[in-house]
Design a protein around this motif. Structure first.
Motif, PDB file in Angstrom:
ATOM      1  N   LEU A  79      -7.609  16.817  10.929  1.00 49.14           N
ATOM      2  CA  LEU A  79      -7.068  18.101  11.354  1.00 49.14           C
ATOM      3  C   LEU A  79      -6.078  17.839  12.482  1.00 49.14           C
ATOM      4  CD1 LEU A  79      -9.050  21.356  11.810  1.00 49.14           C
ATOM      5  CD2 LEU A  79      -7.581  20.576  13.667  1.00 49.14           C
ATOM      6  N   LEU A  80      -4.828  18.298  12.299  1.00 52.91           N
ATOM      7  CA  LEU A  80      -3.770  17.977  13.254  1.00 52.91           C
ATOM      8  C   LEU A  80      -3.387  19.225  14.038  1.00 52.91           C
ATOM      9  CD1 LEU A  80      -1.522  15.712  10.992  1.00 52.91           C
ATOM     10  CD2 LEU A  80      -3.540  15.114  12.337  1.00 52.91           C
ATOM     11  N   THR A  81      -3.382  19.122  15.358  1.00 50.27           N
ATOM     12  CA  THR A  81      -3.150  20.293  16.220  1.00 50.27           C
ATOM     13  C   THR A  81      -2.018  20.059  17.207  1.00 50.27           C
ATOM     14  OG1 THR A  81      -4.821  19.473  17.773  1.00 50.27           O
ATOM     15  CG2 THR A  81      -5.550  21.029  16.075  1.00 50.27           C
ATOM     16  N   THR A  82      -1.194  19.069  16.974  1.00 47.95           N
ATOM     17  CA  THR A  82      -0.030  18.847  17.823  1.00 47.95           C
ATOM     18  C   THR A  82       1.218  19.107  17.001  1.00 47.95           C
ATOM     19  OG1 THR A  82      -1.176  17.165  19.111  1.00 47.95           O
ATOM     20  CG2 THR A  82       1.228  17.184  19.246  1.00 47.95           C
ATOM     21  N   ALA A 124       1.043  23.499   8.632  1.00 41.87           N
ATOM     22  CA  ALA A 124       0.960  24.419   9.755  1.00 41.87           C
ATOM     23  C   ALA A 124      -0.027  23.896  10.794  1.00 41.87           C
ATOM     24  CB  ALA A 124       0.529  25.801   9.266  1.00 41.87           C
ATOM     25  N   TYR A 125       0.140  24.400  11.971  1.00 36.62           N
ATOM     26  CA  TYR A 125      -0.747  24.029  13.072  1.00 36.62           C
ATOM     27  C   TYR A 125      -2.197  24.220  12.644  1.00 36.62           C
ATOM     28  CZ  TYR A 125      -2.894  24.260  17.729  1.00 36.62           C
ATOM     29  OH  TYR A 125      -3.677  24.041  18.835  1.00 36.62           O
ATOM     30  N   GLY A 126      -3.000  23.181  12.841  1.00 37.98           N
ATOM     31  CA  GLY A 126      -4.412  23.277  12.529  1.00 37.98           C
ATOM     32  C   GLY A 126      -4.764  22.965  11.092  1.00 37.98           C
ATOM     33  N   ASP A 127      -3.762  22.649  10.251  1.00 37.34           N
ATOM     34  CA  ASP A 127      -4.081  22.290   8.874  1.00 37.34           C
ATOM     35  C   ASP A 127      -4.796  20.935   8.827  1.00 37.34           C
ATOM     36  OD1 ASP A 127      -3.071  24.519   7.719  1.00 37.34           O
ATOM     37  OD2 ASP A 127      -1.205  23.607   6.996  1.00 37.34           O
ATOM     38  N   VAL A 143       0.872  -1.167   0.000  1.00 35.53           N
ATOM     39  CA  VAL A 143       0.000   0.000   0.000  1.00 35.53           C
ATOM     40  C   VAL A 143       0.911   1.219   0.000  1.00 35.53           C
ATOM     41  CG1 VAL A 143      -1.670   1.381   1.264  1.00 35.53           C
ATOM     42  CG2 VAL A 143      -1.936  -1.092   1.183  1.00 35.53           C
ATOM     43  N   THR A 144       0.880   1.992  -1.082  1.00 30.44           N
ATOM     44  CA  THR A 144       1.658   3.228  -1.104  1.00 30.44           C
ATOM     45  C   THR A 144       0.845   4.314  -0.423  1.00 30.44           C
ATOM     46  OG1 THR A 144       0.761   3.845  -3.267  1.00 30.44           O
ATOM     47  CG2 THR A 144       2.795   2.561  -3.246  1.00 30.44           C
ATOM     48  N   ILE A 145       1.534   5.178   0.289  1.00 30.93           N
ATOM     49  CA  ILE A 145       0.828   6.216   1.045  1.00 30.93           C
ATOM     50  C   ILE A 145       1.593   7.525   0.910  1.00 30.93           C
ATOM     51  CG2 ILE A 145       1.996   5.687   3.237  1.00 30.93           C
ATOM     52  CD1 ILE A 145      -0.778   6.196   4.568  1.00 30.93           C
ATOM     53  N   SER A 146       0.866   8.625   0.686  1.00 27.27           N
ATOM     54  CA  SER A 146       1.486   9.939   0.557  1.00 27.27           C
ATOM     55  C   SER A 146       0.634  10.964   1.284  1.00 27.27           C
ATOM     56  CB  SER A 146       1.639  10.324  -0.921  1.00 27.27           C
ATOM     57  OG  SER A 146       0.374  10.361  -1.570  1.00 27.27           O
ATOM     58  N   SER A 147       1.300  12.000   1.815  1.00 32.80           N
ATOM     59  CA  SER A 147       0.588  13.070   2.518  1.00 32.80           C
ATOM     60  C   SER A 147       0.301  14.204   1.542  1.00 32.80           C
ATOM     61  CB  SER A 147       1.426  13.581   3.693  1.00 32.80           C
ATOM     62  OG  SER A 147       2.709  13.992   3.257  1.00 32.80           O
ATOM     63  N   ARG A 148      -0.897  14.765   1.663  1.00 35.92           N
ATOM     64  CA  ARG A 148      -1.322  15.797   0.722  1.00 35.92           C
ATOM     65  C   ARG A 148      -2.075  16.910   1.459  1.00 35.92           C
ATOM     66  NH1 ARG A 148      -2.806  12.615  -4.903  1.00 35.92           N
ATOM     67  NH2 ARG A 148      -1.044  11.160  -4.791  1.00 35.92           N
ATOM     68  N   LEU A 149      -2.230  18.039   0.775  1.00 34.48           N
ATOM     69  CA  LEU A 149      -3.022  19.133   1.331  1.00 34.48           C
ATOM     70  C   LEU A 149      -4.475  18.691   1.433  1.00 34.48           C
ATOM     71  CD1 LEU A 149      -1.494  22.203  -0.572  1.00 34.48           C
ATOM     72  CD2 LEU A 149      -0.873  21.283   1.689  1.00 34.48           C
ATOM     73  N   SER A 150      -5.286  19.541   1.985  1.00 32.40           N
ATOM     74  CA  SER A 150      -6.680  19.172   2.243  1.00 32.40           C
ATOM     75  C   SER A 150      -7.455  18.843   0.980  1.00 32.40           C
ATOM     76  CB  SER A 150      -7.393  20.299   3.012  1.00 32.40           C
ATOM     77  OG  SER A 150      -7.344  21.516   2.269  1.00 32.40           O
ATOM     78  N   GLY A 184      -3.744  34.524  10.750  1.00 32.89           N
ATOM     79  CA  GLY A 184      -2.858  33.359  10.889  1.00 32.89           C
ATOM     80  C   GLY A 184      -3.182  32.509  12.080  1.00 32.89           C
ATOM     81  N   PHE A 185      -4.081  32.979  12.967  1.00 37.71           N
ATOM     82  CA  PHE A 185      -4.476  32.148  14.104  1.00 37.71           C
ATOM     83  C   PHE A 185      -5.335  30.964  13.614  1.00 37.71           C
ATOM     84  CE2 PHE A 185      -3.625  36.185  16.243  1.00 37.71           C
ATOM     85  CZ  PHE A 185      -2.855  35.743  17.327  1.00 37.71           C
ATOM     86  N   LYS A 186      -5.099  29.787  14.173  1.00 41.58           N
ATOM     87  CA  LYS A 186      -5.883  28.624  13.773  1.00 41.58           C
ATOM     88  C   LYS A 186      -6.283  27.823  15.006  1.00 41.58           C
ATOM     89  CE  LYS A 186      -3.873  27.935   9.202  1.00 41.58           C
ATOM     90  NZ  LYS A 186      -3.230  26.961   8.283  1.00 41.58           N
ATOM     91  N   ASN A 187      -7.584  27.601  15.079  1.00 38.08           N
ATOM     92  CA  ASN A 187      -8.101  26.646  16.051  1.00 38.08           C
ATOM     93  C   ASN A 187      -7.576  26.861  17.455  1.00 38.08           C
ATOM     94  OD1 ASN A 187      -9.596  24.976  14.097  1.00 38.08           O
ATOM     95  ND2 ASN A 187      -7.527  24.655  13.283  1.00 38.08           N
ATOM     96  N   GLY A 188      -7.600  28.157  17.895  1.00 35.34           N
ATOM     97  CA  GLY A 188      -7.244  28.445  19.280  1.00 35.34           C
ATOM     98  C   GLY A 188      -5.767  28.541  19.544  1.00 35.34           C
TER      99      GLY A 188
END
Length: 636
Positions: free
Chosen positions: A568-571, A515-518, A498-505, A627-631
């Motif tokens: 949505l990743l916030t860490t 970036a934080y909250g993307d 299984v090939t896996i790649s990370s992509r924008l939304s 530029g603020f995202k999700n608190g």
């Protein structure tokens, strides 16, 4: 038609062995392997039967090879070379250095001895991919000698240190000492080199690896068996002759003796050939055919019942006739009810006409295939075919102690009968229906359904099967339409990658930094091999502390299927996205992974431009923060 009995059907044997035995005299080198030097020529009468189509056909140009069994390799001396004596010579002839260095020479550190390499059999747990198996063995320093994929087994050579490493690997199910090396797995029978059919059905994978501990009896309903043949010594049990009341241990035709050798010739005895039933299988001769190779229904029925009542596990009938008999069907039904597996040859007329008993309910009808898994042109085919087996140029035993090659569905039937007997010897508790099912579902694909039914028998795979379903052959008309078709074997579908790649939304643009909250999209593409039930897989998201935060499950995945999973990743920090088999990501189930980085978002401050004169009060101005995202908290 009530009250009228038609003339008794006479069954003709599927060969006239007179021709085989006359031409067999040409095989002097092979025959000498087992013949009594004082024996007279085979007392086979000349052919007088009306049917002159021989089956099996004797081939005069295939004398089995002479004994080429290698001498056993010398056993290496396990004693290691002694440590060199480093004690100084008490009377050295070298003048001492007048100013010797009194500092003793440091003794070099001894390199740990990994120990001698020895042969082992390594078996992996179910679900371990071939690639993962190879990787584990390579990491442990194993030298691969032979793979047995059906059993997830590898014959390897490795050191004790390597074995210790494998012992702690969770993907390894069992480690056994390989008491028989791959090179020694071939039996010491001189004619083994000519027995192409054995490797074709996986016999060589089972012999030396699978040792049935039980016993099974094949009742051979035929022309009798020459019990004096050296290669059949110890391979027979008490039988009978329906014709004359004897023990069935003489054969005026030769057909039965040939099949007895195919089924149970003594294996690794230094002479002749190897029988398909290499362990725990013996032949019960039941003479129902005369010297001319034909027999009446009444004698055949009597033979079937006698065999069923005297403990036959398998009944082989290598003869045919296109006439259907309810009485013969009743005898076969009785034998099935007693737990016997019943096997019969379909015939050698190159015809689709149904023959019996191959077409009877409860009978495994067997057609003849060659070394390329093609139907032999002489073989019958059609709804009476349940399985196929090699039947072209098959090594067999002759009356009087010799050997020859035979061709015909008789030989094919004998191979299937011996395979069924090995399954019963391996597990005496198996019912006849379970044995039939295992033979059918593990068969190799070959030809069409009409030609080979469920496929060509695969002995090794049948022995490794754990299936518990029960199947009874349906038979041909007037009661059935053939089958049931539950084979051939299809390799279970598995995820090869299984090939896996990370992509924008948008799940289109590839990216590795976010970036934080993307919202991050994981795009995966599955590669699936095999058939049958489609596999499942997981996509796991691990935060920078290696904690699984999200798990996405994909079921019944087809080859080439694509999937998009978004979160949505916030860490802040480095995340890992991995694809794994449905059982989890340990023990060789990890398929692929990728990493991404989550950073703080950029803060933008925009202020309007105001002017003022000297002495003016400080003007008010507007500022916009973005530029603020999700608190996210603005740092100082």
């Amino acid at each position: 038609m009530s009250g009228t009995v038609g003339p008794s059907l006479r069954f003709r044997a599927l060969t006239f062995f007179q021709v085989a035995l006359i031409v067999g005299s040409m095989f002097a080198p092979m025959a000498s392997l087992g013949a009594d030097p004082t024996a007279s020529p085979d007392p086979t009468p000349s052919a007088t039967a009306p049917d002159t189509t021989p089956d099996p056909t004797t081939s005069p140009d295939v004398t089995p090879a002479p004994d080429v069994t290698p001498d056993p390799a010398p056993t290496p001396d396990p004693t290691t070379d002694p440590t060199p004596d480093v004690t100084p010579d008490p009377t050295p002839d070298v003048t001492p250095d007048p100013t010797p260095d009194l500092t003793p020479e440091p003794t070099p550190a001894a390199t740990p001895d990994p120990g001698p390499a020895s042969p082992y059999l390594i078996t992996f747990v179910a679900g371990t991919s071939p690639a993962a198996q190879s990787a584990v063995l390579a990491a442990a320093g194993a030298t691969a000698d032979q793979a047995i994929p059906q059993l997830r087994m590898h014959a390897v050579t490795m050191t004790d240190a390597g074995i210790a490493a494998l012992s702690s690997d969770p993907s390894v199910a069992r480690i056994d000492v390989d008491l028989v090396r791959a090179a020694e797995a071939a039996p010491g029978d001189p004619g083994y080199a000519t027995q192409w059919a054995l490797s074709k059905i996986g016999w060589d994978l089972a012999y030396g690896s699978v040792a049935p501990s039980g016993n099974a009896i094949v009742a051979l309903l035929d022309t009798g068996v020459d019990a004096s043949h050296p290669d059949l010594a110890g391979s027979l049990v008490g039988g009978t002759s329906v014709l004359d009341g004897s023990a069935g241990t003489s054969d005026p035709n030769g057909h039965g003796t040939a099949l007895a050798g195919i089924i149970a010739a003594a294996t690794d005895n230094g002479i002749g050939i190897a029988g398909v039933g290499y362990a725990g299988v013996r032949v019960m001769p039941v003479t129902v055919l005369g010297a001319d190779g034909t027999g009446q229904d009444s004698d055949i029925i009597t033979g079937v019942l006698w065999a069923a009542d005297h403990g036959a596990d398998v009944i082989n009938m290598s003869f045919s006739n296109p006439g259907y008999s309810l009485s013969l069907q009743a005898a076969i039904d009785y034998a099935w009810s007693r737990g016997a597996v019943i096997v019969a040859a379909t015939g050698n007329d190159g015809s689709s006409t149904v023959s019996y008993p191959a077409g009877d309910r409860g009978v495994i009808g067997v057609s003849n295939t060659d070394s390329d898994d093609a139907l032999n042109p002489s073989s019958n085919y059609g709804t009476d075919v349940f399985l196929a087996a090699p039947g072209t140029n098959i090594s067999a035993t002759n009356v009087g102690g010799g050997y020859s090659m035979i061709t015909g569905t008789s030989a094919s039937s004998a191979i299937v009968a011996a395979t069924a007997a090995l399954l019963r010897a391996q597990d005496p508790s198996l019912s006849n229906g379970v044995i039939v099912n295992r033979l059918a579902t593990t068969a190799d694909a070959a030809g069409t359904v009409a030609q080979t039914g469920n496929g060509r028998v695969n002995l090794a795979r049948a022995l490794s099967s754990t299936a518990t379903d029960s199947v009874q052959p349906a038979g041909a008309a007037p009661f059935g339409l053939g089958g049931p078709i539950v084979g051939p074997y299809v390799a279970a579908a598995s995820l090869s990658d299984v090939t896996i790649s990370s992509r924008l939304s948008n799940c289109t643009t590839v990216a590795a930094a976010f970036a934080y909250g993307d919202t991050v999209c994981a795009h995966s593409v599955a590669s699936v091999t095999g058939g049958g039930s489609l596999p499942d897989f997981l996509v796991q998201w691990l935060n920078p502390s290696s904690v699984i935060v999200f798990t996405d499950t994909h079921a019944s995945v087809a080859n080439g299927a694509t999937f998009d999973d978004s979160h949505l990743l916030t860490t802040l920090g480095t995340w890992t996205i991995r694809a794994c088999k449905n059982a989890g990501c340990s023990g060789g189930n990890l398929l692929n992974s990728t990493s991404i980085t989550i950073s703080k978002a950029n803060l933008t401050v925009t202020a309007n431009n105001k002017t003022r004169a000297y002495g003016d009060a400080n003007p008010a101005f507007d500022a916009t923060l973005s530029g603020f995202k999700n608190g996210e908290i603005l740092g100082t």
